[in-house]
Scaffold this motif. Sequence first.
Motif, PDB file in Angstrom:
ATOM      1  N   GLY A   1      -3.511   5.921 -10.536  1.00 16.84           N
ATOM      2  CA  GLY A   1      -2.746   6.255  -9.347  1.00 16.84           C
ATOM      3  C   GLY A   1      -1.442   5.509  -9.241  1.00 16.84           C
ATOM      4  N   VAL A   2      -1.344   4.346  -9.889  1.00 15.53           N
ATOM      5  CA  VAL A   2      -0.092   3.587  -9.884  1.00 15.53           C
ATOM      6  C   VAL A   2       1.020   4.421 -10.519  1.00 15.53           C
ATOM      7  CG1 VAL A   2       1.027   1.479 -10.694  1.00 15.53           C
ATOM      8  CG2 VAL A   2      -1.333   1.404  -9.934  1.00 15.53           C
TER       9      VAL A   2
ATOM     10  N   THR B   1      -0.102  -3.510  -6.056  1.00 16.88           N
ATOM     11  CA  THR B   1      -0.359  -2.391  -5.156  1.00 16.88           C
ATOM     12  C   THR B   1      -1.800  -2.478  -4.668  1.00 16.88           C
ATOM     13  OG1 THR B   1      -1.066  -0.880  -6.921  1.00 16.88           O
ATOM     14  CG2 THR B   1       1.292  -0.981  -6.427  1.00 16.88           C
TER      15      THR B   1
ATOM     16  N   LEU C   1      -4.574   2.124  -5.155  1.00 15.29           N
ATOM     17  CA  LEU C   1      -4.033   3.232  -5.945  1.00 15.29           C
ATOM     18  C   LEU C   1      -4.871   3.505  -7.187  1.00 15.29           C
ATOM     19  CD1 LEU C   1      -0.178   2.558  -5.817  1.00 15.29           C
ATOM     20  CD2 LEU C   1      -1.505   4.188  -4.469  1.00 15.29           C
TER      21      LEU C   1
ATOM     22  N   THR D   1       6.448   5.718  -4.649  1.00 11.75           N
ATOM     23  CA  THR D   1       7.076   4.467  -4.242  1.00 11.75           C
ATOM     24  C   THR D   1       7.090   3.463  -5.394  1.00 11.75           C
ATOM     25  OG1 THR D   1       6.257   4.868  -2.013  1.00 11.75           O
ATOM     26  CG2 THR D   1       7.119   2.687  -2.473  1.00 11.75           C
TER      27      THR D   1
ATOM     28  N   ASP E   1      -2.696  -2.631  -9.749  1.00 10.88           N
ATOM     29  CA  ASP E   1      -3.388  -2.408  -8.482  1.00 10.88           C
ATOM     30  C   ASP E   1      -4.508  -3.426  -8.308  1.00 10.88           C
ATOM     31  OD1 ASP E   1      -3.523  -0.334  -6.195  1.00 10.88           O
ATOM     32  OD2 ASP E   1      -5.624  -0.626  -6.752  1.00 10.88           O
TER      33      ASP E   1
ATOM     34  N   ASP F   1       1.142   7.672 -10.581  1.00 14.87           N
ATOM     35  CA  ASP F   1       1.393   8.858  -9.762  1.00 14.87           C
ATOM     36  C   ASP F   1       2.197   8.554  -8.505  1.00 14.87           C
ATOM     37  OD1 ASP F   1      -0.045  10.701 -11.378  1.00 14.87           O
ATOM     38  OD2 ASP F   1      -1.935   9.969 -10.537  1.00 14.87           O
ATOM     39  N   ASP F   2       2.236   7.305  -8.084  1.00 16.04           N
ATOM     40  CA  ASP F   2       2.786   6.973  -6.776  1.00 16.04           C
ATOM     41  C   ASP F   2       4.312   6.975  -6.791  1.00 16.04           C
ATOM     42  OD1 ASP F   2       1.954   5.810  -3.994  1.00 16.04           O
ATOM     43  OD2 ASP F   2       3.663   4.622  -4.691  1.00 16.04           O
TER      44      ASP F   2
ATOM     45  N   PRO G   1       4.654   9.762   0.587  1.00 16.53           N
ATOM     46  CA  PRO G   1       5.378  10.426  -0.498  1.00 16.53           C
ATOM     47  C   PRO G   1       6.870  10.481  -0.216  1.00 16.53           C
ATOM     48  CG  PRO G   1       4.232  12.048   0.850  1.00 16.53           C
ATOM     49  CD  PRO G   1       3.808  10.698   1.345  1.00 16.53           C
TER      50      PRO G   1
ATOM     51  N   ARG H   1       0.861  -1.176   0.000  1.00 15.89           N
ATOM     52  CA  ARG H   1       0.000   0.000   0.000  1.00 15.89           C
ATOM     53  C   ARG H   1       0.897   1.225   0.000  1.00 15.89           C
ATOM     54  NH1 ARG H   1      -5.369   0.631   1.588  1.00 15.89           N
ATOM     55  NH2 ARG H   1      -5.976   2.784   1.936  1.00 15.89           N
ATOM     56  N   HIS H   2       1.095   1.819  -1.172  1.00 16.28           N
ATOM     57  CA  HIS H   2       2.004   2.946  -1.290  1.00 16.28           C
ATOM     58  C   HIS H   2       1.259   4.221  -0.928  1.00 16.28           C
ATOM     59  CE1 HIS H   2       4.825   0.274  -3.034  1.00 16.28           C
ATOM     60  NE2 HIS H   2       4.128   0.077  -4.130  1.00 16.28           N
ATOM     61  N   ALA H   3       1.615   4.833   0.193  1.00 14.98           N
ATOM     62  CA  ALA H   3       0.913   6.034   0.608  1.00 14.98           C
ATOM     63  C   ALA H   3       1.857   7.131   1.073  1.00 14.98           C
ATOM     64  CB  ALA H   3      -0.055   5.708   1.748  1.00 14.98           C
TER      65      ALA H   3
END
Length: 323
Positions: free
Chosen positions: A288-289, A281, A284, A294, A255, A291-292, A9, A5-7
Amino acid sequence: MLLTRHATPLTDVSPASDIAARGGDTEPKRPTPIRPWTRALQRLTGLLTPRHAARKGLLRLDDETALAGSLGHIEGCPEHRETLALRGRRVQIVSWGDPRRQPYVLLPPLDARGRDAMAAWVRALTAQGFAVVAFAREGRTVAAQTSALLEITGDMLEVGRRCGEAAAVIGHSLGAMSVVLALHQGLRAKQAILVSAQADPRAALHRFVDRAGMGPRVGARMLALLEARIGQGLDALQAHRIAPAIGIPVLVVHDLLDDEVPWDEGERFARHLTAARLLTTLDLGHHGVLDDPTVLRDCLRFLQGEAIGDKVVSSPNLPYGVG
C-alpha cells in the motif's frame, strides 16, 4: 517519531489500474496461505528427510522471490524498448523519455502488485522532467545457481553502466535491498528511495521458513544450501555491513504495520545509511505504500531536494534499535 497516516487521495495523480496487457511476461507465483494440515505434513517431511525438504523449500523460495517482468504500456507515456544481452541472459529495458538527455530514474524489477502501482510513479516522474528506465530479465528471473537478490543487483549494475549516472534509483522490498547492494558495488546515482526495504536476508529466509511451517532443522539446511549457492554468507549482505559506505541522500519509506517486512528493517537502513531520512507511514501495509498518492508526492518532493521524513540517530554501540 512522526507517523503519517496517508488516506486522502490527491487529484493530480492518476491511478495505476490502467496498465495494458503485459506482452507475455512470466509471472512469479504469489505466496499462498498454508493450511494447518499442510504445515504439519511439511514439518513431518522435514523431520524424516530434512535434506530433501530443504531442496524443495529452496525451489519454492525461488518461486516466491522471482519478480515480474517489465512494466507494460502506460497510457499517455510513450516508451522505448530494447533488449540487452548479458553473458548468456537477456534483459529487457523499457524507458520513458530520453535518459541520454534527461536526468533519469532507474527502477529495478518489482513483484506483480508493485509493478502495477508503478504506473502512477512513471507518470509523475515524467511530468517532473525525469526520464524513467525500468528493466527485467526475460523469461524466468531466478537461475538455479544464484539468488534473485544477486541477479537483480548484477543486472542493475549493467544497466547503470549502459545508461550512465542516474538522478535517482527507486526500489521496493527485495528490489530496495538490491539497490543498496548495487550502490555498494559501484552503481552511480545521485539519490535513492527505498520503499518497504528488506535489510536482513537471513531474517527474510527465517520468515519464509516460519510461514511455510518447515521447522528450524530444514531452515538451517536451506540457509547452508543458499549460502553455498551464492558463495558467501548472508550475514555479509545485512544492512549494517554495507550501508555505511553509501553517502548519497536516501529516503527510506516504511509502514509501521508492514506485515511482510518489519518496520525495524527500514529503520535499520535509515540509521546506517550516512545521509538517510526515514518516512514512517501507518496502516498502509507492504504494498500500500507504493499505491498511496501522498507517499508518491513526498518522494517527488525529496527528489526535488526537500528534507522529507526524520533523521534517525543511534550510537555505533547499539547496532539495532533506536538510539
